[in-house]
Design an enzyme around this catalytic site. Structure first.
Site, PDB file in Angstrom:
ATOM      1  N   HIS A  41      -4.243  -4.442   0.064  1.00  0.00           N
ATOM      2  CA  HIS A  41      -4.018  -5.084   1.361  1.00  0.00           C
ATOM      3  C   HIS A  41      -4.499  -6.527   1.311  1.00  0.00           C
ATOM      4  CE1 HIS A  41      -2.580  -1.817   3.914  1.00  0.00           C
ATOM      5  NE2 HIS A  41      -3.434  -1.009   3.308  1.00  0.00           N
ATOM      6  N   GLU A  63      -3.361  -8.931   2.744  1.00  0.00           N
ATOM      7  CA  GLU A  63      -3.206  -9.555   4.062  1.00  0.00           C
ATOM      8  C   GLU A  63      -4.383  -9.300   4.999  1.00  0.00           C
ATOM      9  OE1 GLU A  63      -1.980  -5.344   4.884  1.00  0.00           O
ATOM     10  OE2 GLU A  63      -1.847  -6.739   3.188  1.00  0.00           O
ATOM     11  N   CYS A  87       0.826  -1.213   0.000  1.00  0.00           N
ATOM     12  CA  CYS A  87       0.000   0.000   0.000  1.00  0.00           C
ATOM     13  C   CYS A  87       0.866   1.272   0.000  1.00  0.00           C
ATOM     14  CB  CYS A  87      -0.984  -0.030   1.159  1.00  0.00           C
ATOM     15  SG  CYS A  87      -2.353   1.154   0.951  1.00  0.00           S
TER      16      CYS A  87
END
Length: 307
Positions: free
Chosen positions: A235, A237, A142
Site C-alpha cells: 500500500h 498510497e 494489494c
C-alpha cells in the site's frame, strides 16, 4: 499535476490544503489539452480515505487527469455514507462503453476468502476482462493485485501464518526499468495483508516480470511484459497514520494483531509514526502514469485497445 475532480468531493479541500493543484470542470475546459482519463474501482471500506490517498498519488506529474470513481453494483458500501456514494460514485454498467487511459483496482478486506466466494467476484472478473480492450494500463493494489494475478494468469495466493503488517525494506530486481526509474536500490513500503503470492510463480510465467521484492514481505511489484497490467502487493498510497488506524481498529475489536513492524519510533505505539515511503510512492505512480499510460495511450481515446 492538475487533478480534475468534482468540486464537492471532500478530498478536494484536503488536497488543496496540501498545496496540490486540483481543478473542477469549469477550469478544466479552459485548457486546450486532452486529460488522461483514469477510473478507480474503490473496493476499500473507508472510501473517502482511499480516494484522497490515490488522488494525492496521481498529482505528481504535469499531466491533467480526469478521475471517475467506481463501486461494484453487487455490493453496498457499509462504511461510507450513502449520500457520498450516490453523489460521487458510479457503477461499471454506466462506463462499460467508454475507454480509459488508466484504471486502478484497489485492495479489499476479503483476503481470507476464496476469490470465488467474494460477493462481487463475478462482476470484478467481468471488469478485469473488459480492461484488456478498454484500458491502456491497469494498476492493481494489494488484494486487487492478487485478484488480477489469479484471474489473468492463474497465480494463486498463499495464506500467511501471521498478517504481513508494517513497513518493510524492498529492493529493485530489474535495474533501469521504466516503472522503477528514480528508485533507490533499497526503499521502504507498507504492507497490510494476510496472504501473499510466490516469487517463483511470477518468474515462471512467460508473460510476467518480477520487478521488486522484500526479504521479509516477499513479492512487491510485478508487471505484465506488455505493460498493460501492474501488480503492487503493498500500500504505497497509505498516509503516515493509516497503519496506526488499522492497528487500533483491530485491537479495539479484540482481534489478534501485532504492532506494525518498522513503523512506530522505538516500536512504541504511543509515539507518532512518520512516513518513510512517500518519495517512493510518488515515483511509482508518476512512472506508471508517464511511461505506461501517457507515453503509449492514443490521442483519440476511442481507439484504446484497437491494436
Amino acid at each position: 499535476m492538475p487533478i480534475k475532480i468534482d468540486r464537492n468531493l471532500p478530498a478536494k479541500q484536503i488536497l488543496e490544503q496540501e498545496n496540490i493543484f486540483v481543478m473542477d470542470e469549469d477550469r478544466a475546459v479552459s485548457q486546450d489539452i486532452r486529460p488522461l482519463k483514469i477510473a478507480i474501482l474503490n473496493l476499500m471500506p473507508l472510501k473517502q480515505q482511499t480516494e484522497t490517498q490515490l488522488l494525492r498519488m496521481l498529482s505528481n506529474t504535469p499531466l491533467q487527469v480526469e478521475v471517475t470513481l467506481l463501486t461494484p453494483k453487487s455490493y453496498k458500501a457499509k462504511n461510507t455514507p450513502e449520500e457520498h456514494m450516490s453523489s460521487f460514485y458510479t457503477t461499471f454498467d454506466s462506463v462499460k462503453d467508454h475507454k480509459y487511459d488508466g484504471f486502478i483496482i484497489t485492495g479489499a478486506p476479503v483476503e481470507n476468502m476464496a476469490f470465488e466466494d467474494v460477493i462481487y467476484w463475478k462482476e470484478l472478473t467481468e471488469i478485469m476482462d473488459w480492461t484488456r480492450k478498454h484500458v491502456t494500463s491497469t494498476f492493481h493494489i494489494c488484494w486487487g493485485a492478487q485478484a488480477g494475478l489469479y484471474h489473468h494468469y492463474g497465480i494463486r495466493k498463499v495464506p500467511l501464518d501471521r498478517k504481513m503488517f508494517g513497513v518493510f525494506k524492498h529492493h529493485v530486481v530489474v535495474e533501469h526499468h521504466n516503472l522503477l526509474r528514480g528508485f533507490d536500490h533499497e526503499f521502504m513500503a507498507p504492507h497490510s495483508r494476510h496472504t501473499t503470492v510466490l516469487a517463483e510463480d511470477i518468474i515462471a510465467h512467460p508473460e510476467l516480470e518480477l520487478l521488486s521484492v522484500s526479504p521479509e514481505a516477499g513479492v512487491y511489484i510485478a508487471m505484465s511484459k506488455d505493460g498493460k497490467q501492474v501488480f503492487v502487493t503493498g500500500h504505497s498510497e497509505y498516509d503516515p497514520l493509516t497503519l496506526y488506524q488499522e492497528y487500533m481498529r483491530d485491537k479495539e475489536k479484540g482481534l489478534p494483531i501485532d504492532i506494525p513492524k518498522n513503523y512506530f519510533p522505538q516500536n512504541d505505539p504511543s509515539l507518532t509514526p512518520e512516513s518513510t515511503w512517500k518519495s517512493h510512492a510518488h515515483l511509482l505512480y508518476a512512472n506508471w502514469l508517464n511511461y505506461y499510460v501517457y507515453q503509449v495511450t492514443p490521442y483519440l481515446i476511442d481507439t484504446v485497445g484497437d491494436d
